[in-house]
Design an enzyme around this catalytic site. Structure first.
Site, short mmCIF file in Angstrom:
data_model
loop_
_atom_site.label_atom_id
_atom_site.label_comp_id
_atom_site.label_asym_id
_atom_site.label_seq_id
_atom_site.Cartn_x
_atom_site.Cartn_y
_atom_site.Cartn_z
N LYS A 95 35.73 -97.93 -20.60
CA LYS A 95 36.15 -96.95 -21.60
C LYS A 95 35.21 -97.07 -22.80
O LYS A 95 34.75 -98.17 -23.13
CB LYS A 95 37.60 -97.18 -22.04
CG LYS A 95 37.84 -98.48 -22.79
CD LYS A 95 39.29 -98.64 -23.19
CE LYS A 95 39.51 -99.94 -23.96
NZ LYS A 95 40.91 -100.20 -24.27
N ASP B 150 35.06 -95.05 -46.65
CA ASP B 150 35.29 -95.09 -45.22
C ASP B 150 36.37 -94.07 -44.89
O ASP B 150 37.07 -93.58 -45.77
CB ASP B 150 35.73 -96.49 -44.82
CG ASP B 150 36.01 -96.62 -43.34
OD1 ASP B 150 35.27 -96.02 -42.54
OD2 ASP B 150 36.98 -97.30 -42.98
N LYS B 151 36.50 -93.72 -43.62
CA LYS B 151 37.53 -92.75 -43.24
C LYS B 151 38.75 -93.45 -42.65
O LYS B 151 39.85 -93.39 -43.20
CB LYS B 151 36.98 -91.73 -42.23
CG LYS B 151 38.01 -90.65 -41.87
CD LYS B 151 37.51 -89.76 -40.76
CE LYS B 151 37.57 -90.44 -39.41
NZ LYS B 151 38.98 -90.70 -38.96
N THR B 152 38.54 -94.14 -41.54
CA THR B 152 39.66 -94.75 -40.83
C THR B 152 40.27 -95.89 -41.64
O THR B 152 39.58 -96.85 -42.00
CB THR B 152 39.19 -95.27 -39.46
OG1 THR B 152 38.58 -94.20 -38.75
CG2 THR B 152 40.36 -95.82 -38.68
N ASP C 265 38.38 -100.51 -45.90
CA ASP C 265 39.49 -101.40 -45.54
C ASP C 265 39.15 -102.39 -44.45
O ASP C 265 39.95 -103.28 -44.17
CB ASP C 265 40.69 -100.56 -45.07
CG ASP C 265 40.46 -99.98 -43.69
OD1 ASP C 265 39.35 -99.47 -43.43
OD2 ASP C 265 41.38 -100.03 -42.85
N THR D 41 31.51 -92.74 -41.97
CA THR D 41 32.45 -93.11 -40.91
C THR D 41 31.73 -93.31 -39.59
O THR D 41 30.65 -92.75 -39.36
CB THR D 41 33.54 -92.03 -40.76
OG1 THR D 41 34.42 -92.38 -39.70
CG2 THR D 41 32.92 -90.68 -40.47
N GLY D 42 32.35 -94.09 -38.73
CA GLY D 42 31.81 -94.29 -37.40
C GLY D 42 32.34 -93.30 -36.38
O GLY D 42 31.93 -93.33 -35.21
N ARG E 11 29.11 -91.33 -37.27
CA ARG E 11 28.53 -92.26 -36.31
C ARG E 11 27.57 -93.24 -36.98
O ARG E 11 26.50 -93.56 -36.46
CB ARG E 11 27.78 -91.50 -35.21
CG ARG E 11 28.63 -90.57 -34.37
CD ARG E 11 29.59 -91.35 -33.49
NE ARG E 11 30.15 -90.54 -32.41
CZ ARG E 11 31.16 -90.94 -31.65
NH1 ARG E 11 31.75 -92.10 -31.88
NH2 ARG E 11 31.62 -90.18 -30.68
#
Length: 1061
Positions: free
Chosen positions: A548, A381-383, A802, A662-663, A776
């Site tokens: 948003k 994952d990235k974030t 995470d 990643t999203g 995405r």
């Protein structure tokens, strides 16, 4: 964890309050949980039954039975029963200890006290005695005893606050609310008369969704997850609340680990044992027929043995007993002990301890340590994994004007250290930890720019943050995500302070003036909508929707009049994304009173719909979130974790391929890829796949393959890609191409690429690339990508993440690693290993994984060598004792020697191992102790089997030849007499009328099957890397590796050997 137990036969659940007799006829589960497997009575039989399901234990029980038969046993029965009882006892003690702690945990939970409303009186009851349909009272800081429908609370409007750390690991508070019709039932006398009936969905494992209806007083009221308190939650900041038990009990099963590849070659070893037994049994039958028959006076057959064939049959079972040491019963226990030791090495590693968070590394399983040294693919994952997940409001775009760039006195861009941050001292409610560097945004707020005011008003209203004020002016925000916390904090510092909320209002201090907005609706965020909205009514009576969300979603829903502003804002978004920032788009829409009334009525009907409720709500949300007016965009910075670039560079040098799933949007992910050195400017090309249809994606993948093939003409003419696709092993020719490539693919393109008719093409293209970034993507797509690699590539995969959205990916991979970060501990709970920073992955794989694999291979080699050496002595001795199944060594003697050399050699081995493999010695003499990668599985090496074959031939053939030639070359007196006797028997038998004795036998053939993992040797020696922590050596070694790879590639296109660690 609380949780709705799945009941297959149940289609819907009916629960009537205060009616135990009515509810008991449905036979719902009790609230008593049981995770233990045994009790005092059942432990021994059940545990033994489970243990004897192991083939090895059953085999040795069979041997023990054979040893009790005097005609076939040459060994005392204790030689088998002692190790068998020892293994069974150790395993039983371990199982009993684990089950004791499960019993202790069950009792602790089941005996918790709860106040249950019975006959109008609150009584103290244990959790195990709570039943479906009971009304229970909870007090502040108490655990929720079962899944409850919230009826009322001490807070206004039936609100209550809960903490869900035991369910999802998130420590921030969440709000739940009772439906208005029951929120007034705060008195026990009123609750005792409550007889409402709930009809809802059956028990399931969906913690974030609930659908049901309350029927009371001839009215029906829709229920959602916001009205539910799940078992395991903790009541916070709420004096008391009442709830109706809807679901009781829980599955409560202990966590099970993914099975590792164990006991490889056990069938082959057993086959080898049978083969040796057959050979020796045949030898015994021949010897008894040819030789033994002459010595019946001195060596009579045992009682019941009437032929040489039957003697050979009994000899087979005798040799199965004598040669049983070739089947390693103690290996299972020994391997588990070693694995346990390796797990403690990981837990005790100070270099994997995070002092800031006080979090050590944790091995949550003991069965996968050696597989850490065989990982070929890492899915990350990235974030929060590559980045810190500590969000900072960095830049924003408001009405086409970009704010956030650091500027000097002359208005030119400057570095952070050259200017001072913005002074927020005018705002007594500002967060002192917040920093912003562009003073022009604060000036716009002070000058009354209406667009800037509306921008921050949206940020202060459109969220689900909870505010807690411990003292006057000291605000603490509890946000469900770090992004929301950063945005609300930014609005707070710029003068739009979110102060408090109720179920129907939000209070904001706008530049010192308190304004209360009526909250009409919250259109919540989810992974499909990728946006959230609120509908509020201002004090002036104006109804406005604030929204948003992701730019890809929101820009499609804007009014056409926003086209020019959209173009400018899109440029700003691309600029922000290019800097690696996380972006959101903000918009609003004014609603007419009549339209809102009609829409609200339809929303109410959809909320109470018994079927397709989610779809109806989604259509209504989509309807109102159209033709919005663009306000601007936000950019939040999520910095890289320390040591990420160096870790990825080292793992890449070890030929481990890293895929980032990643999203985030494509530009953000690509920029992070460059920052962490996954993508470099030296790469030949970075392919970007963004097709929206199947044909577009297929064409883009085809072009990428063609470009890679054009760059590697050494593959030879006549190569057919379609032929390659039919290969079952998929050892792709593309993986041997010259040059370095990377692949970036979007989520909508990935959905097409993962279809059955295209997944192989996508995998072939991706595996030919050095780095792969999927943007995405949904949690399901993450798991699908991992499963695709597992399906077609015979490689060990590792997934690291995470957050809760990474759980499916972590569970799908062979090895799961959880980062204990900002998004709770769901990923940690689902993982096999956990630590706090991505950089520790380098040490987990290249140090602990390598050492565990080396130690296990050396131990297995020694263990099998010892067993085979001892067994072959008895096999060889059979040729000298007439195949009579006599033992060559005294039982007591070889047992003592065996234990002495086992424990003594292990002690000496580990003493030397700790010295030779110590980190200090490695750093002192880096050139003498080279990093040579993992040793291969010895039993899979052809040279080992060649050595065994040659040794056997060299040792056995001379003896066999000597025994056959001795009669002719140097016969003894007894041999001469036996020969003459045979001749006389043959001569006398010529004229006999008696029927001759016919001896016949059929030779048996055993196949030796020893299987192991094929490990490729390292083609790159990383000498001395631990002694030089700087990054310069990484670049030098990468260039050196690249040069060697391009020159050493053979004309046949054979791929370089992979460095295995």
């Amino acid at each position: 964890a609380g949780l709705r137990t799945r009941c297959v036969a149940e289609e819907e659940r009916r629960v009537r309050a205060n009616a135990r007799e009515y509810n008991e006829k449905f036979q719902y589960a009790s609230n008593c949980i049981k995770t233990s497997k045994y009790n005092i009575v059942t432990f021994l039989p059940v545990n033994l039954f489970e243990q004897f399901q192991e083939v090895a234990n059953t085999y040795f029980l069979f041997l023990l039975i054979l040893q009790l038969i005097p005609q076939i046993s040459s060994l005392s029965w204790f030689t088998t029963i002692v190790p068998l009882v020892l293994v069974l006892t150790i395993t039983a003690v371990k199982d009993a200890t684990d089950d004791y702690f499960r019993h202790k945990s069950d009792n602790q939970v089941n005996n918790r006290q709860s106040q249950v409303l019975i006959s109008g009186v609150l009584r103290q009851e244990q959790w195990m005695n709570v039943r479906v349909g009971d009304i229970i009272k909870l007090e502040n800081n108490q655990f929720v005893a079962a899944d409850l429908l919230l009826l009322s609370s001490s807070e206004p409007h039936g609100l209550c606050y809960i903490e869900t750390a035991e369910l999802d690991g998130e420590t921030n508070m969440k709000v739940r609310q009772a439906i208005p019709v029951t929120s007034e039932l705060g008195d026990t006398s009123k609750l005792a008369l409550f007889d409402g009936e709930v009809i809802c969905e059956p028990p399931n494992n969906k913690l974030d969704k609930f659908g049901g209806t309350l029927y009371w007083k001839e009215n029906k009221y829709p229920l959602s997850n916001q009205n539910m308190l799940l078992r395991g939650c903790v009541l916070r900041n709420t004096e008391w609340c009442f709830g109706l038990v809807i679901f009781a009990g829980g599955p409560g099963r202990p966590r099970t680990h993914r099975p590792a590849d164990e006991h490889t070659g056990a069938l082959g070893i057993f086959g080898f044992l049978v083969c040796m037994g057959v050979i020796l049994a045949i030898g015994n039958a021949i010897w008894e027929h040819e030789v033994g028959v002459c010595f019946q006076i001195y060596l009579p057959w045992d009682e019941g043995v009437h032929s040489a064939f039957f003697s050979g049959f009994l000899s087979f079972w005798s040799y199965i007993i004598i040669l049983n040491t070739v089947v390693p019963i103690s290996l299972y226990v020994s391997v588990e002990v070693i694995r346990l030791g390796h797990s403690y090495f990981i837990n005790w590693d100070k270099k994997m301890y995070c002092a800031k968070r006080r979090t050590p590394a944790e091995a949550r399983t003991t069965t996968l340590n050696e597989e850490l040294g065989q990982v070929e693919y890492i899915f990350s994952d990235k974030t929060g994994t590559l980045t810190q997940n500590i969000m900072v409001f960095s830049k924003c775009s408001v009405n086409g004007h970009s704010y956030g760039d650091v500027q000097d006195m002359l208005g030119h861009k400057a570095e952070l250290g050259e200017v001072r941050p913005v002074d927020f001292s005018f705002n007594p409610l500002a967060d002192p930890r917040f920093q912003f560097w562009d003073s022009s945004l604060l000036e716009a707020v002070k000058l009354g720019d209406p667009h800037v005011h509306e921008f921050f008003r949206l940020l202060s209203l459109c969220h689900t943050v909870m505010s807690e004020e411990k003292s006057e002016g000291e605000l603490f925000y509890k946000a469900q995500s770090p992004d929301e916390g950063a945005l609300v904090t930014a609005a707070r510092n710029f003068g739009f302070v979110f102060r408090s909320r109720t179920p129907k209002t939000i209070t904001v201090h706008e530049l010192g003036r308190a304004i209360t907005y009526q909250l009409l609706a919250i259109l919540d965020f989810n992974n499909i909508r990728k946006r959230m909205s609120v509908i509020v009514r201002s004090p002036e009576g104006k109804i406005r929707l604030y929204c948003k969300g992701a730019d890809t979603i929101l820009l499609e829903r804007l009014h056409p009049a926003n086209q020019d502003l959209t173009n400018v804002t899109t440029d700003h978004l691309n600029e922000y994304a290019g800097e690696g920032l996380r972006t959101l788009v903000l918009a609003y829409k004014d609603l007419e009173e009549s339209y809102y009334e009609d829409w609200s009525e339809r929303l109410h009907r959809a909320s109470g719909a018994p079927e397709a409720r989610e779809d109806r709500l989604a259509r209504l949300y989509d309807e109102v979130e159209h033709d919005m007016m663009l306000l601007g965009a936000t950019a939040i910075e999520d910095k890289l974790q320390q040591g990420v670039p160096e870790t990825i560079a080292i793992l890449t040098l070890a030929n481990i391929k890293i895929w980032v799933l990643t999203g985030d949007k494509q530009e953000t992910a690509v920029n992070i890829g460059y920052s962490c050195k996954m993508l470099t400017d030296d790469m030949t090309e970075v392919f970007v796949v963004t097709g929206h249809t199947v044909l577009e994606v297929r064409e883009e993948l085809r072009k990428a393959r063609e470009k890679m093939m054009d760059a590697s003409r050494s593959m030879g003419n006549g190569f057919s890609y379609q032929e390659k696709l039919s290969s079952t092993k998929l050892t792709s020719v593309l993986e041997a191409i010259a040059g370095e490539y990377a692949l970036v693919i979007n989520g909508h393109s990935l959905a097409h690429a993962l279809e059955a008719d295209m997944e192989v093409e996508f995998l072939e293209t991706a595996c030919a690339c050095k780095a792969v970034i999927c943007c995405r993507v949904t949690p399901l797509q993450k798991a699908q990508v991992v499963e695709l690699v597992k399906k077609y590539k015979k490689a060990v995969t590792l997934a690291i993440g995470d957050g809760a959205n990474d759980v499916s990916m972590i569970k799908t991979a062979h090895i799961g690693v959880g980062i204990s970060g900002q998004e709770g501990i769901q990923a940690v709970l689902a993982s096999d290993y956990s630590f706090s920073q991505f950089k520790f992955l380098q040490r987990l794989l290249l140090v602990h994984g390598r050492w565990s694999y080396l130690r296990m291979c050396k131990f297995l080699c020694y263990f099998f060598y010892k067993n085979f050496a001892f067994t072959m002595v008895h096999f060889w001795f059979g040729f000298f004792c007439g195949f009579s199944a006599q033992i060559g060594l005294d039982t007591g003697f070889w047992t003592a020697i065996n234990h002495f050399f086992i424990w003594g050699s292990l002690a000496a081995y580990f003493a030397i191992l700790f010295a030779m493999h110590s980190d200090g010695l490695f750093q002192m003499f880096p050139n003498q102790f080279r990093f040579v990668g993992n040793a291969q599985n010895t039993l899979a090496q052809p040279t080992v089997w060649l050595t065994i074959a040659l040794t056997t031939v060299v040792c056995v053939m001379p003896v066999v030849a000597f025994r056959f030639l001795k009669l002719d070359l140097k016969p003894e007196l007894s041999d001469t007499q036996k020969t003459q006797h045979r001749c006389m028997r043959r001569v006398g038998r010529v004229g006999s009328r008696r029927s001759g004795y016919a001896f016949s036998h059929q030779e048996g053939f055993g196949e030796l099957i020893m299987s192991g993992k094929n490990m490729r040797l390292s083609s790159l020696a990383l000498s001395g890397f631990a002694a030089r922590p700087s990054a310069s050596w990484i670049e030098t070694l990468r260039k050196k590796k690249g040069g060697e790879g391009s020159t050493a590639c053979s004309p046949s296109g054979a791929p370089d050997k992979t460095l295995k660690v």
